[in-house]
Design an enzyme around this catalytic site. Structure first.
Site, PDB file in Angstrom:
ATOM      1  N   HIS A  91      -7.928   1.250  -1.687  1.00 12.59           N
ATOM      2  CA  HIS A  91      -7.774   0.174  -2.493  1.00 12.59           C
ATOM      3  C   HIS A  91      -9.247  -0.221  -3.136  1.00 12.59           C
ATOM      4  CE1 HIS A  91      -3.617   0.642  -2.013  1.00 12.59           C
ATOM      5  NE2 HIS A  91      -3.939   0.222  -0.739  1.00 12.59           N
ATOM      6  N   SER A 112       0.844  -1.214   0.236  1.00 13.77           N
ATOM      7  CA  SER A 112      -0.039   0.228  -0.058  1.00 13.77           C
ATOM      8  C   SER A 112       0.991   1.134   0.032  1.00 13.77           C
ATOM      9  CB  SER A 112      -0.953  -0.099   1.175  1.00 13.77           C
ATOM     10  OG  SER A 112      -1.926   0.985   1.108  1.00 13.77           O
TER      11      SER A 112
END
Length: 304
Positions: free
Chosen positions: A190, A86
């Site tokens: 996401h 991430s």
């Protein structure tokens, strides 16, 4: 072959930066970064409570700063490959020389603000599912309207969606899932909920001039290696609204011949996953400066 990795949001804990600021030059470096991005990183890394550092706009630059600071403390090293989970991908981009430290922190500051704004539109979050098989877990998440935002491997998938959807998941776990653990994040990262942040990040990236990676850069979009700085930057923009495939990154590490993996501060999450997914690979999490000697020894043993 040594892989250097950087964790994502949720790895932060109150006061975790404190011991790192005692290293020579560290406090000055953090002060300069803080001035550049308009955020008091030292305060948030040493004095702020858990709620304050859960704020996306704070947590993301704090994590990147900690990763850069701890990696620099290792000395001038050249890993065989780098990757980040991430927001850790921005840290990894700096490791690879795609962005310098200040550019990385300025980008992550804008990323955090944009994602915080996107998260404020609808109450959303993320939960880790421990155990279970993808063949049963993924259809179950789809039934509940949730997105598999992180497919981490080693039996761990992170689901993301609205608070109502996550509450339904907690009451109705997929077959084989032992626990559903809410994460310390402020939104459904996401996923499509982050689409507004993609445009903001693209605007911010226009001012950057990325260099091509100096070492092998593994993208968490699909586990592929990326050869140009321009493509790394494009992937950094798009990944805020696309799932993280850390399982595929670890498959790539294996193909590259990984023998050791070091996770920068605040380490622990990715080495925990790798312990199950990469048997035989030597692992080390940089949690405090007390871990540096062992990390340097690992670097000396496994670097090319």
């Amino acid at each position: 072959m040594l892989v250097l990795v950087a964790p994502g949001q949720g790895a932060q804990t109150p006061g975790f930066l404190t011991p790192w600021l005692d290293l020579p030059g560290a406090a000055d470096r953090v002060a300069a970064w803080s001035e550049a991005i308009g955020l008091d990183l030292a305060h948030y890394g040493t004095q702020a409570d858990a709620d304050a550092i859960r704020d996306t706009a704070v947590a993301q630059p704090l994590l990147v700063a900690a990763g850069l600071l701890s990696a620099a403390a290792l000395g001038d090293i050249t890993p065989g490959a780098v990757a980040g989970h991430s927001v850790g991908e921005i840290t990894a981009a700096s490791f690879a020389g795609v962005l310098d430290d200040t550019a990385a922190l300025m980008l992550v500051r804008k990323r955090g603000l944009a994602m915080a704004e996107a998260a404020a539109i609808t109450p959303t979050g993320m939960s880790a599912l421990l155990g279970g098989e993808p063949s049963t877990t993924l259809p179950h998440l789809e039934k509940l309207g949730l997105t598999p935002a992180n497919v981490n491997g080693a039996g761990q998938i992170v689901a993301a969606g609205t608070q109502e959807q996550l509450a339904a998941l907690a009451d109705d776990k997929p077959e084989g899932v032992r626990r559903v653990v809410p994460l310390k994040v402020a939104g459904a990262f996401h996923t499509h909920h982050m689409a507004p942040a993609v445009d903001r990040l693209a605007e911010a990236a226009e001012a950057l001039t990325p260099a091509d990676p100096r070492v092998t850069y593994v993208s968490n979009k699909d586990g592929e290696t990326v050869a140009t700085g321009a493509e790394v930057l494009q992937r950094l923009i798009g990944q805020v609204a696309n799932p993280v495939r850390w399982d595929l990154c670890m498959e790539t590490f294996q193909k590259l011949g990984v023998t050791a993996l070091i996770e920068v501060c605040p380490g622990g999450t990715l080495t925990g996953i790798a312990k199950r997914a990469l048997p035989g690979v030597q692992l080390l999490a940089l949690k405090t400066p007390d871990d540096l000697d062992a990390a340097r020894a690992l670097v000396a043993e496994h670097s090319a």
